[in-house]
Design an enzyme around this catalytic site. Structure first.
Site, mmCIF file in Angstrom:
data_model
loop_
_atom_site.group_PDB
_atom_site.id
_atom_site.type_symbol
_atom_site.label_atom_id
_atom_site.label_comp_id
_atom_site.label_asym_id
_atom_site.label_seq_id
_atom_site.Cartn_x
_atom_site.Cartn_y
_atom_site.Cartn_z
ATOM 1 N N ASP A 1 0.833 -1.205 0.000
ATOM 2 C CA ASP A 1 0.000 0.000 0.000
ATOM 3 C C ASP A 1 0.868 1.257 0.000
ATOM 4 O O ASP A 1 0.362 2.374 -0.116
ATOM 5 C CB ASP A 1 -1.024 -0.010 1.142
ATOM 6 C CG ASP A 1 -0.398 -0.094 2.512
ATOM 7 O OD1 ASP A 1 0.849 -0.167 2.606
ATOM 8 O OD2 ASP A 1 -1.151 -0.080 3.513
ATOM 9 N N SER A 2 2.212 1.074 0.068
ATOM 10 C CA SER A 2 3.126 2.208 -0.142
ATOM 11 C C SER A 2 2.926 2.806 -1.522
ATOM 12 O O SER A 2 3.367 3.929 -1.780
ATOM 13 C CB SER A 2 4.585 1.770 0.025
ATOM 14 O OG SER A 2 4.900 0.722 -0.866
ATOM 15 N N ASP B 1 -1.174 -5.976 -0.651
ATOM 16 C CA ASP B 1 -1.516 -5.449 0.680
ATOM 17 C C ASP B 1 -3.021 -5.230 0.799
ATOM 18 O O ASP B 1 -3.651 -4.703 -0.132
ATOM 19 C CB ASP B 1 -0.833 -4.081 0.881
ATOM 20 C CG ASP B 1 0.394 -4.173 1.765
ATOM 21 O OD1 ASP B 1 0.646 -5.237 2.362
ATOM 22 O OD2 ASP B 1 1.121 -3.157 1.849
ATOM 23 N N LYS C 1 -1.141 -9.270 2.537
ATOM 24 C CA LYS C 1 -0.417 -8.833 3.746
ATOM 25 C C LYS C 1 -1.305 -7.853 4.488
ATOM 26 O O LYS C 1 -2.012 -7.050 3.848
ATOM 27 C CB LYS C 1 0.927 -8.169 3.379
ATOM 28 C CG LYS C 1 1.678 -7.637 4.609
ATOM 29 C CD LYS C 1 3.111 -7.259 4.297
ATOM 30 C CE LYS C 1 3.270 -5.920 3.634
ATOM 31 N NZ LYS C 1 2.744 -4.777 4.397
ATOM 32 N N GLU D 1 -1.494 -5.467 8.445
ATOM 33 C CA GLU D 1 -0.662 -4.915 9.523
ATOM 34 C C GLU D 1 -1.316 -5.124 10.889
ATOM 35 O O GLU D 1 -2.536 -5.054 11.013
ATOM 36 C CB GLU D 1 -0.457 -3.408 9.305
ATOM 37 C CG GLU D 1 0.291 -3.078 8.029
ATOM 38 C CD GLU D 1 0.484 -1.573 7.835
ATOM 39 O OE1 GLU D 1 0.159 -0.775 8.739
ATOM 40 O OE2 GLU D 1 0.967 -1.197 6.751
ATOM 41 N N GLU E 1 9.297 -4.314 10.492
ATOM 42 C CA GLU E 1 9.788 -3.034 9.964
ATOM 43 C C GLU E 1 10.303 -2.128 11.082
ATOM 44 O O GLU E 1 9.603 -1.909 12.083
ATOM 45 C CB GLU E 1 8.645 -2.338 9.189
ATOM 46 C CG GLU E 1 9.059 -0.994 8.594
ATOM 47 C CD GLU E 1 8.070 -0.449 7.574
ATOM 48 O OE1 GLU E 1 7.065 -1.112 7.252
ATOM 49 O OE2 GLU E 1 8.319 0.681 7.086
HETATM 50 O O1 KIV Z 1 3.577 -1.120 1.605
HETATM 51 C C1 KIV Z 1 4.750 -1.539 1.553
HETATM 52 O O2 KIV Z 1 5.487 -1.286 0.593
HETATM 53 C C2 KIV Z 1 5.227 -2.360 2.662
HETATM 54 C C3 KIV Z 1 6.703 -2.626 2.747
HETATM 55 C C4 KIV Z 1 7.383 -1.506 3.445
HETATM 56 C C5 KIV Z 1 6.984 -3.910 3.417
HETATM 57 O O3 KIV Z 1 4.471 -2.752 3.479
#
Ligand code: KIV
Length: 270
Positions: free
Chosen positions: A42-43, A86, A116, A118, A185
């Site tokens: 989600d970055s 994500d 993924k 969090e 992280e």
């Molecule tokens: O969103 C992302 O790119 C991440 C990485 C920093 C692992 O979660």
């Protein structure tokens, strides 16, 4: 590549590499580099969509970018890296049914084979358990969790013994809930090593030192393309300057070159 392959890599001591991608171009780069796993993180909210945090990206945008990444892979599906997407903010925090729908949509409508998410609050642990039971592989994410930026900022996490103990037990809970791997992280390196040794699933670090089962990086950070470089993820090259300079050169060549009129070739026989 499948989630189980990453667990096998840990068992055999082979280090895991994961890179992010956000579109077809970046997918082709990271696949060609040989990454084991590609994360549509989600970055991308910050890297590709211009947002200040990861919070605004929607499930539909994550799906659109995951599909673009999938189209960027060049090799046959059996040889492709593991594709992980994500779950964005509020797609899994509002109840297990909605989380199953969100994760299921990513897996049904793209070739992502895992999601993924969090955190390790009790509600999140229940969601992980439910997703895994429904056949959806889940990668956890502890330490600095950017979706909680308004609560914890971007600072290094688990610096004191109490929060280190808490993180160790949360990591274990995520493994028990069924996660097939864990991103850690921006935490102290010795803590990451302890988590790695405690878990049977791979611990993939970013800003967590070298004592991890693998490393993940935001590709745009590695390539020096992002405006704000995280302190724990230095760039391999000044990508932004190189790109800007190349384009500046092209623009100034074009604007200083006089227009040329092409003479038509002579008629045969004249
Ligand atoms: O969103 C992302 O790119 C991440 C990485 C920093 C692992 O979660």
């Amino acid at each position: 590549m499948r989630p189980a392959d990453l667990i096998r890599f840990k068992q055999t001591g082979r280090s895991i590499t994961m890179l992010t991608a956000w579109d077809s171009l970046s997918a082709a780069w990271v696949e060609a580099a040989g990454a084991d796993a590609v994360l549509v993180g989600d970055s991308l909210a910050m890297v590709a969509l211009g947002h200040a945090t990861t919070l605004p990206v929607t499930l539909d945008q994550m799906l659109l970018h995951t599909q673009a990444v999938e189209r960027g892979f060049q090799s046959l599906p059996s040889a492709q890296p593991l594709l992980i997407s994500d779950l964005p903010f509020l797609s899994y925090q509002c109840g297990e049914d909605l989380a199953v729908q969100a994760a299921g949509k990513l897996l049904k409508e793209s070739s992502a084979a895992a999601v993924k998410l969090e955190g390790s609050e009790p509600e999140v642990v229940s969601v992980i358990n439910r997703l895994v039971r429904m056949g959806i592989p889940v990668m956890g994410h502890l330490g600095l969790t950017p979706q909680a930026v308004h609560r914890m900022g971007y600072r290094r996490q688990a610096e004191d013994p109490v929060s280190q103990e808490r993180l160790l037990s949360k990591a274990w809970e995520l493994e028990q809930a069924g996660c097939f791997s864990l991103v850690l992280e921006h935490v102290p390196a010795d803590l990451a090593g302890k988590v790695r040794r405690q878990l049977t699933i791979p611990v993939i670090g970013i800003g967590a030192g070298d004592d991890c089962d693998g490393q993940v990086r935001v590709t745009a950070d590695l390539l020096g393309l992002t405006a704000q470089q995280p302190p724990f993820s230095p760039a391999l090259l000044p990508g932004r300057e190189l790109f800007e300079q190349a384009l500046r050169n092209w623009v100034s060549q074009q604007s200083s070159a006089p227009p040329t009129t092409e003479e038509p070739p002579p008629e045969p026989g004249c």
